[in-house]
Design a protein around this motif. Sequence first.
Motif, short mmCIF file in Angstrom:
data_model
loop_
_atom_site.label_atom_id
_atom_site.label_comp_id
_atom_site.label_asym_id
_atom_site.label_seq_id
_atom_site.Cartn_x
_atom_site.Cartn_y
_atom_site.Cartn_z
N UNK A 174 0.81 -8.91 -11.22
CA UNK A 174 0.00 -7.85 -11.23
C UNK A 174 -0.40 -7.06 -10.02
N UNK A 175 -0.48 -5.78 -10.08
CA UNK A 175 -0.71 -4.87 -8.99
C UNK A 175 -1.94 -5.42 -8.41
N UNK A 176 -2.99 -5.95 -9.14
CA UNK A 176 -4.32 -6.03 -8.39
C UNK A 176 -4.26 -7.27 -7.60
N UNK A 181 13.15 -9.45 -0.85
CA UNK A 181 13.28 -8.16 -1.70
C UNK A 181 11.96 -7.65 -2.40
N UNK A 182 11.44 -6.54 -2.15
CA UNK A 182 10.29 -6.30 -2.91
C UNK A 182 10.49 -4.83 -3.77
N UNK A 183 9.89 -4.99 -4.83
CA UNK A 183 9.97 -3.90 -6.06
C UNK A 183 8.66 -3.70 -6.48
N UNK A 184 8.64 -2.54 -7.42
CA UNK A 184 7.36 -1.92 -8.21
C UNK A 184 7.85 -2.03 -9.84
N UNK A 214 0.76 -1.28 0.06
CA UNK A 214 -0.10 -0.14 -0.14
C UNK A 214 0.85 1.06 0.14
N UNK A 215 2.00 1.15 0.68
CA UNK A 215 2.86 2.59 0.93
C UNK A 215 3.41 2.52 -0.68
N UNK A 216 4.12 1.56 -1.21
CA UNK A 216 4.28 1.95 -2.57
C UNK A 216 3.28 2.50 -3.48
N UNK A 217 2.19 1.86 -3.46
CA UNK A 217 1.34 2.41 -4.41
C UNK A 217 1.03 3.89 -4.26
N UNK A 263 3.17 -4.32 -11.85
CA UNK A 263 2.76 -4.77 -10.63
C UNK A 263 3.96 -4.91 -9.82
N UNK A 264 4.32 -5.90 -9.02
CA UNK A 264 5.19 -5.93 -7.98
C UNK A 264 6.09 -7.30 -8.05
#
Length: 487
Positions: free
Chosen positions: A356-358, A382-385, A220-223, A399-400
Amino acid sequence: MDLTEIAVELDREGIGASAETLYGWGRSTHSEALVVRPTDKDTIRRVFELAEKHGVTVGFRGSGCSYGDASQNGDGVVLDLTNFAKVRSFDESTGLLVAEPGVTLEMIWRQCVPLGWWPPVVSGTMYPTLGGLLSMNVHGKNNWQVGTIGNHVRSFELMTPRGETLRCDREQNADVFHAAIGGFGMLGCFTEVELQLKKIWSGRLEVEAIATANLREMIAWFETNKDDFDYLVGWVDCFPRGTALGRGLIHAARYLGEGQDDQAKATMRESAQDLPSRILGVMPKNKVWYLMRPMLNDYGMRAINAAKFWSGKRGQTRNEPYKQPHAAFAFLLDYVPDWKKAYGPEGLIQYQTFVPKEAASDVHPRLLERCHKRHIVPYLGVYKRHRNDPFLMTHAVDGFSFAMDFRVTSSNRNELWQLCRDMDEIVTEAGGRLYFAKDATMLPRTAETIWGKETIERFHALKRRLDPNSRLQTNLARRVFPGWFSS
Ligand SMILES: Cc1cc2nc3c(=O)[nH]c(=O)nc-3n(C[C@H](O)[C@H](O)[C@H](O)COP(=O)(O)OP(=O)(O)OC[C@H]3O[C@@H](n4cnc5c(N)ncnc54)[C@H](O)[C@@H]3O)c2cc1C
């Protein structure tokens, strides 16, 4: 197949070739090959001719930073391109670099930062070569903003196994351009790359650190905040469960604009980018992996992850940004040389999924839950957009991605591979993808679900056109697309 005869013929012509054991970066896979290290196109062409004559396969290798088997070609020839590595030109007024395929990210930033330019996309390590970066179509922590490395390639020259060279860009040979970038070395050898670098006005980025209570909060913070930053990366502590599942720390960074750094001249010196040679100011870096070794088990890593999370939470700097050199921000994983060796003799695999982001806030926590269920917890997350791109065999989605590092041991190997297959199902059902640069476990049917029969057939048709005798092979290609190589 007679590798010895090729070695003898090459030797007679003054071209060195040696039988070597080659590992994937994660050291969980290895194989034997005849390795040739060309410094020019003529040698590559000669190796192709001999491979054709003797019915031998050829694979390419850059710095060997792909985690799995992408740059191995067991029982064949491997062309290691790391000595074919000259910068041919760099225009400091436009930032256009023309270079041979063995030039690494490190060589590029060392030469270009003092002139005010930075590679537009970098991996988490500075050692990959241009050839490797293009073949995997590498993404950075700025993927959702600027796309993959392929988006910044002006043109390249590709040598096919028949010895022809093709100049490819978005107009000329556009089909090959969009397929060889991300084409995991299956269509030809990159012999020259034209890359557009990014203008910078400071040697530093402005960075903020934010702690997040769980993975859904991180997503949610990334978005919510992604438009305010140039780079975003999340570190995930994979050990806690329940409401703390996937807790972590986000590092978000922005470029400094013209005039925003009063020490710009000093910070753009090459020496200002160098990573420290000692950890905590005292310990020589190259010994640290050895000291990490006793901690590389579930108890040790649970404690290290918790300590990192709580110290990060205490020191979080939302709205109190700090400045950090580009190299220090980008290449955190290079701080401790050879850290992979701390994982022990069977090494590690990285399993990275792009969703995908959804679907991400459902799928990625579910993957972590699945890991816990099987009692195999990643030691690093590790997380990325990301965003879509126009390359045929791309891994990126709008997405992520979640990259998880797993220790491999002789006793967990089967169970770990099974876990990856369970996770493959969850990811592909949600329209997600995997990534050849990280992969060690993908099955042919998974690849078919990800890219679809039609796309794979388009890629294979190009391969048949450029490489009609399937000379170009790697262990990864044979594992994931066995149908291409069965006679
Ligand atoms: C610590 C670490 C962090 C990483 N972080 C990221 C990241 O943030 N983002 C990301 O996308 N990736 C990341 N990677 C993966 C890495 O960027 C890719 O695997 C990259 O391809 C490695 O480049 P290389 O030169 O080592 O190529 P290799 O791994 O040696 O080869 C990669 C592929 O390129 C092919 N190839 C090599 N040279 C040529 C050539 N001249 N012509 C045609 N094909 C060629 C090989 O056959 C192989 O298929 C990371 C890897 C490590 C170890």
